[in-house]
Design a protein around this motif. Structure first.
Motif, PDB file in Angstrom:
ATOM      1  N   GLY A 261      22.165-103.837 -39.831  1.00 10.98           N
ATOM      2  CA  GLY A 261      22.129-104.508 -38.539  1.00 10.98           C
ATOM      3  C   GLY A 261      23.496-104.703 -37.913  1.00 10.98           C
ATOM      4  N   VAL A 262      24.548-104.681 -38.743  1.00 11.13           N
ATOM      5  CA  VAL A 262      25.916-104.799 -38.227  1.00 11.13           C
ATOM      6  C   VAL A 262      26.387-103.481 -37.636  1.00 11.13           C
ATOM      7  CG1 VAL A 262      28.308-105.313 -38.875  1.00 11.13           C
ATOM      8  CG2 VAL A 262      26.435-106.626 -39.896  1.00 11.13           C
ATOM      9  N   ALA A 263      25.988-102.368 -38.266  1.00 14.71           N
ATOM     10  CA  ALA A 263      26.496-101.055 -37.855  1.00 14.71           C
ATOM     11  C   ALA A 263      25.674-100.394 -36.757  1.00 14.71           C
ATOM     12  CB  ALA A 263      26.553-100.126 -39.071  1.00 14.71           C
ATOM     13  N   LEU A 264      24.405-100.759 -36.629  1.00 12.33           N
ATOM     14  CA  LEU A 264      23.539-100.088 -35.650  1.00 12.33           C
ATOM     15  C   LEU A 264      24.069-100.180 -34.225  1.00 12.33           C
ATOM     16  CD1 LEU A 264      20.094-101.139 -37.128  1.00 12.33           C
ATOM     17  CD2 LEU A 264      20.963 -98.801 -36.960  1.00 12.33           C
ATOM     18  N   PRO A 265      24.437-101.373 -33.719  1.00 13.85           N
ATOM     19  CA  PRO A 265      24.990-101.419 -32.352  1.00 13.85           C
ATOM     20  C   PRO A 265      26.283-100.623 -32.219  1.00 13.85           C
ATOM     21  CG  PRO A 265      24.387-103.621 -33.123  1.00 13.85           C
ATOM     22  CD  PRO A 265      24.345-102.725 -34.304  1.00 13.85           C
ATOM     23  N   TYR A 266      27.061-100.562 -33.288  1.00 13.83           N
ATOM     24  CA  TYR A 266      28.334 -99.820 -33.249  1.00 13.83           C
ATOM     25  C   TYR A 266      28.081 -98.329 -33.016  1.00 13.83           C
ATOM     26  CZ  TYR A 266      32.947 -98.173 -34.741  1.00 13.83           C
ATOM     27  OH  TYR A 266      34.186 -97.577 -34.793  1.00 13.83           O
ATOM     28  N   PHE A 267      27.121 -97.761 -33.738  1.00 15.40           N
ATOM     29  CA  PHE A 267      26.847 -96.334 -33.584  1.00 15.40           C
ATOM     30  C   PHE A 267      26.064 -96.045 -32.302  1.00 15.40           C
ATOM     31  CE2 PHE A 267      27.745 -96.310 -38.171  1.00 15.40           C
ATOM     32  CZ  PHE A 267      28.596 -95.216 -38.233  1.00 15.40           C
ATOM     33  N   LYS A 268      25.229 -96.985 -31.866  1.00 18.75           N
ATOM     34  CA  LYS A 268      24.531 -96.769 -30.607  1.00 18.75           C
ATOM     35  C   LYS A 268      25.513 -96.658 -29.447  1.00 18.75           C
ATOM     36  CE  LYS A 268      21.126 -98.745 -27.449  1.00 18.75           C
ATOM     37  NZ  LYS A 268      20.251 -99.899 -27.128  1.00 18.75           N
ATOM     38  N   ALA A 269      26.582 -97.455 -29.502  1.00 21.47           N
ATOM     39  CA  ALA A 269      27.575 -97.449 -28.424  1.00 21.47           C
ATOM     40  C   ALA A 269      28.388 -96.163 -28.380  1.00 21.47           C
ATOM     41  CB  ALA A 269      28.511 -98.644 -28.571  1.00 21.47           C
ATOM     42  N   LYS A 270      28.309 -95.327 -29.416  1.00 19.21           N
ATOM     43  CA  LYS A 270      29.068 -94.078 -29.439  1.00 19.21           C
ATOM     44  C   LYS A 270      28.389 -92.963 -28.643  1.00 19.21           C
ATOM     45  CE  LYS A 270      31.778 -94.558 -33.644  1.00 19.21           C
ATOM     46  NZ  LYS A 270      33.045 -94.313 -32.921  1.00 19.21           N
ATOM     47  N   PHE A 291      17.682 -96.805 -41.764  1.00 17.04           N
ATOM     48  CA  PHE A 291      18.743 -96.760 -40.755  1.00 17.04           C
ATOM     49  C   PHE A 291      18.284 -95.928 -39.557  1.00 17.04           C
ATOM     50  CE2 PHE A 291      22.782 -95.632 -38.844  1.00 17.04           C
ATOM     51  CZ  PHE A 291      23.568 -96.753 -39.053  1.00 17.04           C
ATOM     52  N   ARG A 292      17.662 -94.771 -39.833  1.00 22.51           N
ATOM     53  CA  ARG A 292      17.168 -93.907 -38.749  1.00 22.51           C
ATOM     54  C   ARG A 292      16.088 -94.620 -37.949  1.00 22.51           C
ATOM     55  NH1 ARG A 292      13.334 -89.589 -38.558  1.00 22.51           N
ATOM     56  NH2 ARG A 292      12.093 -91.041 -39.812  1.00 22.51           N
ATOM     57  N   ASP A 293      15.167 -95.297 -38.654  1.00 22.87           N
ATOM     58  CA  ASP A 293      14.070 -95.984 -37.965  1.00 22.87           C
ATOM     59  C   ASP A 293      14.588 -97.085 -37.043  1.00 22.87           C
ATOM     60  OD1 ASP A 293      12.328 -94.345 -39.293  1.00 22.87           O
ATOM     61  OD2 ASP A 293      11.744 -95.824 -40.802  1.00 22.87           O
ATOM     62  N   HIS A 294      15.617 -97.809 -37.476  1.00 18.32           N
ATOM     63  CA  HIS A 294      16.191 -98.855 -36.637  1.00 18.32           C
ATOM     64  C   HIS A 294      16.881 -98.254 -35.412  1.00 18.32           C
ATOM     65  CE1 HIS A 294      15.047-101.976 -39.304  1.00 18.32           C
ATOM     66  NE2 HIS A 294      15.935-101.723 -40.247  1.00 18.32           N
ATOM     67  N   LEU A 295      17.539 -97.106 -35.591  1.00 14.61           N
ATOM     68  CA  LEU A 295      18.150 -96.436 -34.439  1.00 14.61           C
ATOM     69  C   LEU A 295      17.089 -96.029 -33.425  1.00 14.61           C
ATOM     70  CD1 LEU A 295      20.914 -94.100 -35.964  1.00 14.61           C
ATOM     71  CD2 LEU A 295      21.255 -96.078 -34.469  1.00 14.61           C
ATOM     72  N   VAL A 296      15.959 -95.529 -33.918  1.00 13.06           N
ATOM     73  CA  VAL A 296      14.874 -95.117 -33.024  1.00 13.06           C
ATOM     74  C   VAL A 296      14.343 -96.317 -32.245  1.00 13.06           C
ATOM     75  CG1 VAL A 296      12.529 -94.189 -32.939  1.00 13.06           C
ATOM     76  CG2 VAL A 296      14.245 -93.119 -34.412  1.00 13.06           C
ATOM     77  N   LYS A 297      14.213 -97.476 -32.922  1.00  8.05           N
ATOM     78  CA  LYS A 297      13.752 -98.681 -32.245  1.00  8.05           C
ATOM     79  C   LYS A 297      14.719 -99.130 -31.154  1.00  8.05           C
ATOM     80  CE  LYS A 297      11.104-100.524 -36.144  1.00  8.05           C
ATOM     81  NZ  LYS A 297      10.994-101.625 -37.141  1.00  8.05           N
ATOM     82  N   MET A 298      16.000 -98.786 -31.331  1.00 11.18           N
ATOM     83  CA  MET A 298      17.011 -99.148 -30.342  1.00 11.18           C
ATOM     84  C   MET A 298      17.136 -98.106 -29.241  1.00 11.18           C
ATOM     85  SD  MET A 298      19.964-100.574 -32.946  1.00 11.18           S
ATOM     86  CE  MET A 298      21.073-101.084 -31.639  1.00 11.18           C
ATOM     87  N   GLY A 299      16.271 -97.091 -29.263  1.00  7.23           N
ATOM     88  CA  GLY A 299      16.279 -96.079 -28.209  1.00  7.23           C
ATOM     89  C   GLY A 299      17.123 -94.861 -28.495  1.00  7.23           C
ATOM     90  N   VAL A 300      17.585 -94.700 -29.743  1.00  7.55           N
ATOM     91  CA  VAL A 300      18.381 -93.530 -30.131  1.00  7.55           C
ATOM     92  C   VAL A 300      17.467 -92.566 -30.875  1.00  7.55           C
ATOM     93  CG1 VAL A 300      20.380 -92.694 -31.408  1.00  7.55           C
ATOM     94  CG2 VAL A 300      20.454 -94.944 -30.294  1.00  7.55           C
ATOM     95  N   PHE A 439      13.084-114.605 -44.592  1.00  5.54           N
ATOM     96  CA  PHE A 439      14.102-113.569 -44.467  1.00  5.54           C
ATOM     97  C   PHE A 439      13.523-112.265 -43.915  1.00  5.54           C
ATOM     98  CE2 PHE A 439      16.847-116.267 -46.658  1.00  5.54           C
ATOM     99  CZ  PHE A 439      18.106-115.713 -46.816  1.00  5.54           C
ATOM    100  N   SER A 440      12.282-112.285 -43.477  1.00  6.00           N
ATOM    101  CA  SER A 440      11.595-111.028 -43.167  1.00  6.00           C
ATOM    102  C   SER A 440      12.220-110.274 -42.004  1.00  6.00           C
ATOM    103  CB  SER A 440      10.117-111.310 -42.869  1.00  6.00           C
ATOM    104  OG  SER A 440       9.987-112.202 -41.774  1.00  6.00           O
ATOM    105  N   ASN A 441      12.829-110.951 -41.051  1.00  6.70           N
ATOM    106  CA  ASN A 441      13.352-110.261 -39.866  1.00  6.70           C
ATOM    107  C   ASN A 441      14.860-110.432 -39.712  1.00  6.70           C
ATOM    108  OD1 ASN A 441      13.352-112.967 -39.292  1.00  6.70           O
ATOM    109  ND2 ASN A 441      12.661-112.742 -37.172  1.00  6.70           N
ATOM    110  N   ILE A 442      15.567-110.674 -40.820  1.00  2.73           N
ATOM    111  CA  ILE A 442      16.997-110.914 -40.706  1.00  2.73           C
ATOM    112  C   ILE A 442      17.799-109.626 -40.793  1.00  2.73           C
ATOM    113  CG2 ILE A 442      17.357-111.239 -43.189  1.00  2.73           C
ATOM    114  CD1 ILE A 442      19.410-113.340 -42.576  1.00  2.73           C
ATOM    115  N   SER A 443      17.247-108.566 -41.355  1.00  2.00           N
ATOM    116  CA  SER A 443      18.047-107.394 -41.710  1.00  2.00           C
ATOM    117  C   SER A 443      18.590-106.652 -40.514  1.00  2.00           C
ATOM    118  CB  SER A 443      17.217-106.423 -42.567  1.00  2.00           C
ATOM    119  OG  SER A 443      16.839-107.048 -43.767  1.00  2.00           O
ATOM    120  N   ALA A 444      17.775-106.424 -39.504  1.00  2.00           N
ATOM    121  CA  ALA A 444      18.191-105.573 -38.389  1.00  2.00           C
ATOM    122  C   ALA A 444      18.227-106.328 -37.088  1.00  2.00           C
ATOM    123  CB  ALA A 444      17.254-104.383 -38.262  1.00  2.00           C
TER     124      ALA A 444
END
Length: 445
Positions: A261-270, A291-300, A439-444
């Motif tokens: 969850g810390v790195a996802l916004p960083y790579f999305k901004a690239k 990691f890929r699934d979270h990127l997809v949820k963020m529109g990547v 803790f179910s929704n803390i990761s991403a």
């Protein structure tokens, strides 16, 4: 050794000696500075002292302004920071902080029965966690006796408190591990209500199976020792294997935080072109897929690929490949295959740690041979053993992104290494444990 804050006495004496003409200037200067909860307490003493000396009622307006600032900061927004290691900031310092928004902040009153202590493993991370929680670190003395034994003394009363000890077992691993054992035991003997070990990096995690005959399962042994000294709960960040949670008994729950969850916004901004997330081996496929699934949820729109190790066997002397890689011994070349297409893609290799850099460089070679355009890597823990930084700096890797679960020493600085902070993530984990939240929704987040 954690230094002890001496209170407002010295600053009080200096500022109370100023004349009424400088009152407004001093007050405005203090109120315009971004401060922590501890410094806000100091400001209140200063303002009250100035008002008493000059016999004026200026303190009332000042307190109102501070209270308004506190209410604004408590609206789940607090200024955090992460390090841009190796890259120059506008001020020219390699360790200059860049303000970012963190989504976690707890008013100090909510944690009145909580004590947070930092071992010597990563005090800077502990300070950031305390800032996000709006509290101060507990006072603690840690040192060495003449024969090398660890000595420590807790200077705060912890009786009946909910105690959290932040101590990664990073190099020097054995020293930090013994210090963690002693800290947990000391808190238990001091009648703490509950003791939670916050371990951003879990040492010995890679010794989670018997690689050959007559070898230990050290990850399980560390868990048993933590149980024996009296730990009630463990909070970890990106354990090497999820099975390590099972090495602890049912009376010691383990919360494994996902640093993605810390790195996802960083790579999305690239704004990567045709991004593909790659796992460097079969064991990390689940981590890469999440990691890929979270990127997809963020529109990547990202793809997924896997590097398969075909010759990960013992050599002629019976030494497993995992041991040879960690000790810098020669590895078999050409023993890898690729599942997935990376032709013309911007690739993100996702792994839990970088140690000697051997697996990273091997994966990088395979990706470049198969036509990858740019190659990045995200790894939660940066160990950098056996000249790993030099190897990374001279490689074709575009960027390595790590977190501050392990402190990054000055000799590990590189223009290709960027460090993000997990302090907000850990602070939120501590808050949820204390308030018995899920803790179910803390990761991403």
């Amino acid at each position: 050794t954690q230094s002890t804050w001496g209170g407002p006495s010295s600053m009080y004496k200096k500022l109370c000696a100023r004349s009424w003409r400088s009152l407004s200037g001093v007050q405005n200067r203090f109120l315009s500075t971004q401060v922590s909860g501890q410094q806000q307490s100091t400001q209140r003493w200063v303002i009250a002292g100035l008002a008493a000396v000059v016999g004026m009622g200026a303190a009332t307006a000042s307190f109102a302004k501070l209270d308004e600032e506190q209410r604004q900061k408590s609206h789940h927004q607090v200024k955090g920071a992460f390090y841009h290691s190796g890259s120059s900031s506008p001020s020219g310092s390699q360790h200059d902080r860049t303000n970012i928004s963190a989504d976690f902040y707890v008013a100090p009153s909510e944690l009145s029965d909580v004590k947070i202590f930092s071992g010597s493993g990563n005090p800077s991370l502990s300070l950031e966690v305390a800032m996000h929680l709006g509290t101060q670190l507990g006072r603690l003395k840690v040192g060495k006796f003449s024969d090398g034994e660890t000595s420590l003394q807790v200077l705060d009363n912890v009786r009946g408190k909910d105690v959290f000890i932040i101590q990664p077992t990073c190099p020097p691993i054995n020293d930090n591990l013994i210090e963690l054992f002693l800290l947990v035991s000391t808190m238990r003997r001091a009648s703490a209500k509950k003791v939670t070990a916050v371990i951003p990096y879990y040492g010995y995690a890679r010794q989670d199976v018997r690689l050959s005959a007559r070898t230990p399962i050290a990850a399980a042994d560390v868990a048993r020792m933590l149980e024996e000294v009296g730990v009630d709960r463990v909070i970890a960040v990106d354990l090497h294997r999820g099975q390590i949670q099972g090495f602890f008994g049912p009376r010691v729950p383990v919360d494994n935080l996902d640093a993605a969850g810390v790195a996802l916004p960083y790579f999305k901004a690239k704004h990567l072109r045709n991004p593909v997330v790659v796992s460097p081996d079969a064991n990390g496929v689940h981590r890469a897929k999440l990691f890929r699934d979270h990127l997809v949820k963020m529109g990547v729109d990202a793809g997924l690929a896997l590097i398969v190790q075909k010759k990960d066997f013992n050599n002629d002397n019976g030494i497993p490949a995992r041991i040879r890689r960690r000790t810098g011994q020669p590895m078999d070349e050409g023993g890898q295959d690729m599942v997935g297409d990376v032709q013309g893609a911007d690739v993100i290799i996702v792994d839990d740690m970088v140690d000697t850099g051997g697996r990273l460089l091997s994966a990088l070679k395979q990706l470049k041979e198969r036509g990858a355009a740019r190659v990045y890597m995200f790894a939660t823990h940066g160990l950098f053993s056996l000249r790993a930084v030099e190897k990374i700096q001279s490689s074709d890797l575009d960027e390595l992104v790590i977190t501050n679960t392990i402190p990054l020493p000055m000799d590990s600085q590189s223009s290709k290494i960027q460090q993000l902070s997990v302090s907000a993530l850990i602070a939120e984990g501590i808050r949820r444990v204390h308030h018995k939240e899920s803790f179910s929704n803390i990761s991403a987040t």
